[in-house]
Write a protein that holds these residues in place. Sequence first.
Motif, PDB file in Angstrom:
ATOM      1  N   LEU A  54       0.860  -1.176   0.000  1.00  0.00           N
ATOM      2  CA  LEU A  54       0.000   0.000   0.000  1.00  0.00           C
ATOM      3  C   LEU A  54       0.896   1.225   0.000  1.00  0.00           C
ATOM      4  O   LEU A  54       1.781   1.348   0.847  1.00  0.00           O
ATOM      5  CB  LEU A  54      -0.911   0.003   1.236  1.00  0.00           C
ATOM      6  N   GLY A  55       0.680   2.125  -0.947  1.00  0.00           N
ATOM      7  CA  GLY A  55       1.514   3.323  -1.034  1.00  0.00           C
ATOM      8  C   GLY A  55       1.444   4.185   0.210  1.00  0.00           C
ATOM      9  O   GLY A  55       0.763   3.856   1.190  1.00  0.00           O
ATOM     10  N   THR A  56       2.124   5.306   0.188  1.00  0.00           N
ATOM     11  CA  THR A  56       2.112   6.227   1.320  1.00  0.00           C
ATOM     12  C   THR A  56       2.038   7.666   0.814  1.00  0.00           C
ATOM     13  O   THR A  56       2.571   7.984  -0.248  1.00  0.00           O
ATOM     14  CB  THR A  56       3.355   6.047   2.205  1.00  0.00           C
ATOM     15  N   ALA A  57       1.371   8.506   1.616  1.00  0.00           N
ATOM     16  CA  ALA A  57       1.304   9.936   1.296  1.00  0.00           C
ATOM     17  C   ALA A  57       2.186  10.762   2.228  1.00  0.00           C
ATOM     18  O   ALA A  57       2.175  11.993   2.160  1.00  0.00           O
ATOM     19  CB  ALA A  57      -0.145  10.422   1.385  1.00  0.00           C
ATOM     20  N   VAL A  58       2.956  10.079   3.079  1.00  0.00           N
ATOM     21  CA  VAL A  58       3.836  10.787   4.013  1.00  0.00           C
ATOM     22  C   VAL A  58       4.983  11.443   3.241  1.00  0.00           C
ATOM     23  O   VAL A  58       5.573  10.827   2.355  1.00  0.00           O
ATOM     24  CB  VAL A  58       4.379   9.817   5.083  1.00  0.00           C
ATOM     25  N   SER A  59       5.314  12.685   3.580  1.00  0.00           N
ATOM     26  CA  SER A  59       6.353  13.467   2.903  1.00  0.00           C
ATOM     27  C   SER A  59       6.101  13.508   1.402  1.00  0.00           C
ATOM     28  O   SER A  59       6.985  13.240   0.587  1.00  0.00           O
ATOM     29  CB  SER A  59       7.757  12.916   3.200  1.00  0.00           C
ATOM     30  N   ASN A  60       4.868  13.868   1.059  1.00  0.00           N
ATOM     31  CA  ASN A  60       4.415  13.836  -0.322  1.00  0.00           C
ATOM     32  C   ASN A  60       4.981  14.968  -1.179  1.00  0.00           C
ATOM     33  O   ASN A  60       4.904  14.934  -2.405  1.00  0.00           O
ATOM     34  CB  ASN A  60       2.880  13.886  -0.343  1.00  0.00           C
ATOM     35  N   GLY A  61       5.556  15.976  -0.525  1.00  0.00           N
ATOM     36  CA  GLY A  61       6.120  17.097  -1.276  1.00  0.00           C
ATOM     37  C   GLY A  61       5.112  18.210  -1.478  1.00  0.00           C
ATOM     38  O   GLY A  61       3.932  18.094  -1.142  1.00  0.00           O
ATOM     39  N   ASN A  62       5.581  19.297  -2.039  1.00  0.00           N
ATOM     40  CA  ASN A  62       4.732  20.452  -2.285  1.00  0.00           C
ATOM     41  C   ASN A  62       3.778  20.196  -3.450  1.00  0.00           C
ATOM     42  O   ASN A  62       3.992  19.285  -4.257  1.00  0.00           O
ATOM     43  CB  ASN A  62       5.598  21.676  -2.597  1.00  0.00           C
ATOM     44  N   ILE A 113      10.559   8.373   1.032  1.00  0.00           N
ATOM     45  CA  ILE A 113      11.487   9.231   0.299  1.00  0.00           C
ATOM     46  C   ILE A 113      11.013  10.667   0.519  1.00  0.00           C
ATOM     47  O   ILE A 113       9.859  10.997   0.237  1.00  0.00           O
ATOM     48  CB  ILE A 113      11.491   8.904  -1.210  1.00  0.00           C
ATOM     49  N   LYS A 114      11.855  11.496   1.021  1.00  0.00           N
ATOM     50  CA  LYS A 114      11.453  12.856   1.373  1.00  0.00           C
ATOM     51  C   LYS A 114      10.961  13.626   0.151  1.00  0.00           C
ATOM     52  O   LYS A 114      11.576  13.589  -0.918  1.00  0.00           O
ATOM     53  CB  LYS A 114      12.629  13.593   2.024  1.00  0.00           C
ATOM     54  N   ASN A 115       9.808  14.278   0.324  1.00  0.00           N
ATOM     55  CA  ASN A 115       9.225  15.131  -0.719  1.00  0.00           C
ATOM     56  C   ASN A 115       9.003  14.389  -2.039  1.00  0.00           C
ATOM     57  O   ASN A 115       9.330  14.879  -3.117  1.00  0.00           O
ATOM     58  CB  ASN A 115      10.099  16.371  -0.963  1.00  0.00           C
ATOM     59  N   ASP A 147      11.184  10.172 -13.984  1.00  0.00           N
ATOM     60  CA  ASP A 147      11.206  10.897 -12.717  1.00  0.00           C
ATOM     61  C   ASP A 147      10.762  10.033 -11.541  1.00  0.00           C
ATOM     62  O   ASP A 147      11.000  10.380 -10.387  1.00  0.00           O
ATOM     63  CB  ASP A 147      10.291  12.126 -12.787  1.00  0.00           C
ATOM     64  N   ARG A 148      10.129   8.896 -11.822  1.00  0.00           N
ATOM     65  CA  ARG A 148       9.561   8.070 -10.760  1.00  0.00           C
ATOM     66  C   ARG A 148      10.363   6.802 -10.481  1.00  0.00           C
ATOM     67  O   ARG A 148       9.940   5.969  -9.678  1.00  0.00           O
ATOM     68  CB  ARG A 148       8.115   7.721 -11.116  1.00  0.00           C
ATOM     69  N   GLU A 149      11.500   6.641 -11.128  1.00  0.00           N
ATOM     70  CA  GLU A 149      12.308   5.433 -10.944  1.00  0.00           C
ATOM     71  C   GLU A 149      12.677   5.188  -9.484  1.00  0.00           C
ATOM     72  O   GLU A 149      12.760   4.043  -9.028  1.00  0.00           O
ATOM     73  CB  GLU A 149      13.586   5.522 -11.793  1.00  0.00           C
ATOM     74  N   LYS A 150      12.904   6.259  -8.728  1.00  0.00           N
ATOM     75  CA  LYS A 150      13.346   6.087  -7.337  1.00  0.00           C
ATOM     76  C   LYS A 150      12.284   5.423  -6.469  1.00  0.00           C
ATOM     77  O   LYS A 150      12.615   4.849  -5.418  1.00  0.00           O
ATOM     78  CB  LYS A 150      13.733   7.438  -6.738  1.00  0.00           C
ATOM     79  N   GLU A 151      11.021   5.460  -6.896  1.00  0.00           N
ATOM     80  CA  GLU A 151       9.960   4.869  -6.078  1.00  0.00           C
ATOM     81  C   GLU A 151      10.146   3.365  -5.893  1.00  0.00           C
ATOM     82  O   GLU A 151       9.782   2.806  -4.859  1.00  0.00           O
ATOM     83  CB  GLU A 151       8.595   5.161  -6.689  1.00  0.00           C
ATOM     84  N   ILE A 152      10.679   2.689  -6.902  1.00  0.00           N
ATOM     85  CA  ILE A 152      10.867   1.241  -6.786  1.00  0.00           C
ATOM     86  C   ILE A 152      11.878   0.905  -5.700  1.00  0.00           C
ATOM     87  O   ILE A 152      11.781  -0.123  -5.023  1.00  0.00           O
ATOM     88  CB  ILE A 152      11.270   0.620  -8.148  1.00  0.00           C
ATOM     89  N   LYS A 153      12.856   1.789  -5.492  1.00  0.00           N
ATOM     90  CA  LYS A 153      13.863   1.537  -4.459  1.00  0.00           C
ATOM     91  C   LYS A 153      13.261   1.536  -3.062  1.00  0.00           C
ATOM     92  O   LYS A 153      13.801   0.914  -2.153  1.00  0.00           O
ATOM     93  CB  LYS A 153      14.980   2.583  -4.559  1.00  0.00           C
ATOM     94  N   ALA A 154      12.146   2.204  -2.901  1.00  0.00           N
ATOM     95  CA  ALA A 154      11.497   2.301  -1.596  1.00  0.00           C
ATOM     96  C   ALA A 154      10.805   0.998  -1.186  1.00  0.00           C
ATOM     97  O   ALA A 154      10.429   0.837  -0.022  1.00  0.00           O
ATOM     98  CB  ALA A 154      10.502   3.450  -1.590  1.00  0.00           C
ATOM     99  N   ILE A 155      10.626   0.072  -2.132  1.00  0.00           N
ATOM    100  CA  ILE A 155      10.091  -1.244  -1.764  1.00  0.00           C
ATOM    101  C   ILE A 155      11.119  -2.353  -2.011  1.00  0.00           C
ATOM    102  O   ILE A 155      10.766  -3.527  -2.106  1.00  0.00           O
ATOM    103  CB  ILE A 155       8.770  -1.552  -2.493  1.00  0.00           C
ATOM    104  N   GLN A 156      12.380  -1.973  -2.092  1.00  0.00           N
ATOM    105  CA  GLN A 156      13.433  -2.962  -2.310  1.00  0.00           C
ATOM    106  C   GLN A 156      13.449  -4.007  -1.200  1.00  0.00           C
ATOM    107  O   GLN A 156      13.736  -5.182  -1.431  1.00  0.00           O
ATOM    108  CB  GLN A 156      14.796  -2.280  -2.423  1.00  0.00           C
ATOM    109  N   TYR A 157      13.103  -3.578   0.024  1.00  0.00           N
ATOM    110  CA  TYR A 157      13.096  -4.525   1.151  1.00  0.00           C
ATOM    111  C   TYR A 157      12.049  -5.627   0.951  1.00  0.00           C
ATOM    112  O   TYR A 157      12.208  -6.741   1.456  1.00  0.00           O
ATOM    113  CB  TYR A 157      12.873  -3.783   2.471  1.00  0.00           C
ATOM    114  N   VAL A 158      11.006  -5.329   0.206  1.00  0.00           N
ATOM    115  CA  VAL A 158      10.021  -6.359  -0.147  1.00  0.00           C
ATOM    116  C   VAL A 158      10.574  -7.248  -1.256  1.00  0.00           C
ATOM    117  O   VAL A 158      10.495  -8.480  -1.182  1.00  0.00           O
ATOM    118  CB  VAL A 158       8.693  -5.706  -0.605  1.00  0.00           C
ATOM    119  N   ILE A 159      11.153  -6.641  -2.265  1.00  0.00           N
ATOM    120  CA  ILE A 159      11.723  -7.401  -3.387  1.00  0.00           C
ATOM    121  C   ILE A 159      12.805  -8.362  -2.905  1.00  0.00           C
ATOM    122  O   ILE A 159      12.942  -9.478  -3.430  1.00  0.00           O
ATOM    123  CB  ILE A 159      12.283  -6.432  -4.450  1.00  0.00           C
ATOM    124  N   ASP A 160      13.540  -7.966  -1.875  1.00  0.00           N
ATOM    125  CA  ASP A 160      14.621  -8.802  -1.346  1.00  0.00           C
ATOM    126  C   ASP A 160      14.120 -10.112  -0.742  1.00  0.00           C
ATOM    127  O   ASP A 160      14.912 -11.043  -0.540  1.00  0.00           O
ATOM    128  CB  ASP A 160      15.426  -8.030  -0.298  1.00  0.00           C
TER     129      ASP A 160
END
Length: 304
Positions: A17-25, A76-78, A103-116
């Motif tokens: 489930l995604g997150t809206a925390v530190s969603n940016g401006n 990921i901040k902002n 621009d969104r490639e970094k989002e996959i890194k945020a679930i790397q712990y699941v992929i592992d």
Amino acid sequence: MKLNIQNETSRLRAVVLGTAVSNGNTPTVEEAYDPKSIEHIKAGTYPIESDMTEEMNAVARVLEKYDVKVFRPEIIKNCNQIFARDISLVIEDKFIKSNILPDREKEIKAIQYVIDTIDPKKVFKAPSEEIHFEGGDIIIHNDYIFIGTYKGEDYPDCIVARTNMKGVEYIKTLFPNKIVKEFDLNKSMENPRDNALHLDCCFQPVGKNKAIIHKEGFRDIKGYEFLVDLFGKENLFHITKDEMYDMNSNIFSIAEDIVISEKNFIRLNTWLRNHKITVEEVPYAEIAKQEGLLRCSTMPLIRD
């Protein structure tokens, strides 16, 4: 983790489930990816982080109520990390990383712990940057894989066209025993009521043999007719342009007889209940302002 996704409606056991925390401006019009976001940016009604976080937490509580294991992205901040369905998908026991907007490639890194936790031999990434697809365009329905695409000549310049025919062909190579059917969708960067951003914005199976559908979302009417023939017109809930705009087809199934839906979808929710489907209502109208809803913000890992 042993993945298993055969369709959209079997009993859910694990999900990102995604997150809206530190969603940016609030983005500028130039930074927006879709016409509905642009509409709200211009109107000064773009959603704020606290409201979206509250909405996503309501979904998490429903999932936990039904003993679903919920994974959330690392923050990921902002960065807008709401739409987990865009960045990856699971079909059968394969985890497939999407080829998405750069621009969104970094989002996959945020679930790397699941992929592992997944067998590396079951993790796939398209071999070419010319192969484009996002999870919202790909719907698995037992023997079928339905894929939304756009065949217009202006595809390279159309930011709301997220999956191309090279993406369709790539999915076919991964699942040679499946029937892969593509659907040419209507796209518009000017009018969100004319824009089927992903296939799940104009179609989604629900229950045992039913589906939600928006006829005008299909650029090629033959795609719509194929689904009418497959499901039977009596089993389809047809939504209007305004209902598509509100994202009525983008609810999320926990089981064949349990769905999470937006609380304002009165006509749809009544129809679901009339077909003996339990409807867990949540507020999600703020997140909907970004042209995504419940299916867009969830990425199932395991279903029974």
